[in-house]
Design a protein around this motif. Structure first.
Motif, PDB file in Angstrom:
ATOM      1  N   LEU A  62       0.877  -1.587   0.354  1.00  0.00           N
ATOM      2  CA  LEU A  62       0.157   0.311  -0.106  1.00  0.00           C
ATOM      3  C   LEU A  62       1.168   1.367  -0.267  1.00  0.00           C
ATOM      4  N   GLN A  63      -0.057   2.153  -0.260  1.00  0.00           N
ATOM      5  CA  GLN A  63       0.933   3.714  -0.789  1.00  0.00           C
ATOM      6  C   GLN A  63       1.748   3.881   1.027  1.00  0.00           C
ATOM      7  N   ASP A  64       1.371   3.544   2.497  1.00  0.00           N
ATOM      8  CA  ASP A  64       1.456   3.786   3.516  1.00  0.00           C
ATOM      9  C   ASP A  64       2.798   2.577   3.457  1.00  0.00           C
ATOM     10  N   GLY A  65       3.556   2.224   3.181  1.00  0.00           N
ATOM     11  CA  GLY A  65       4.604   1.024   2.720  1.00  0.00           C
ATOM     12  C   GLY A  65       3.973  -0.478   3.715  1.00  0.00           C
ATOM     13  N   SER A  66       2.651   0.088   3.778  1.00  0.00           N
ATOM     14  CA  SER A  66       2.127  -2.087   4.917  1.00  0.00           C
ATOM     15  C   SER A  66       2.714  -2.614   3.384  1.00  0.00           C
ATOM     16  N   LYS A  67       2.855  -4.056   3.298  1.00  0.00           N
ATOM     17  CA  LYS A  67       3.299  -5.540   2.801  1.00  0.00           C
ATOM     18  C   LYS A  67       2.063  -6.249   3.075  1.00  0.00           C
ATOM     19  N   PHE A  68       1.416  -6.807   2.227  1.00  0.00           N
ATOM     20  CA  PHE A  68       0.567  -7.459   1.891  1.00  0.00           C
ATOM     21  C   PHE A  68       0.904  -8.754   0.679  1.00  0.00           C
ATOM     22  N   GLU A  69       0.489 -10.333   1.392  1.00  0.00           N
ATOM     23  CA  GLU A  69       0.777 -11.267   0.217  1.00  0.00           C
ATOM     24  C   GLU A  69      -1.293 -11.724   0.286  1.00  0.00           C
TER      25      GLU A  69
END
Length: 53
Positions: free
Chosen positions: A40-47
């Protein structure tokens, strides 16, 4: 930003990840699943993982 402040961004990223995974799975019957990472734009990473049932 509250928990729902970036809901539209999350919805768009989930849709893109799902589409990418499904295109890969549908194009090759040997592939049972695919995990697609996204940030996400805030730097949060997911998969997200989508598997053929």
């Amino acid at each position: 930003m509250n928990n729902f402040g970036n809901a539209l961004e999350i919805q768009m990223m989930l849709g893109n990840a799902a589409l990418e995974s499904l295109k890969t799975i549908l194009s090759d019957k040997e592939i049972e699943g695919k995990t697609t990472p996204f940030t996400l734009q805030d730097g949060s990473k997911f998969e997200m993982t989508i598997k053929r049932l």
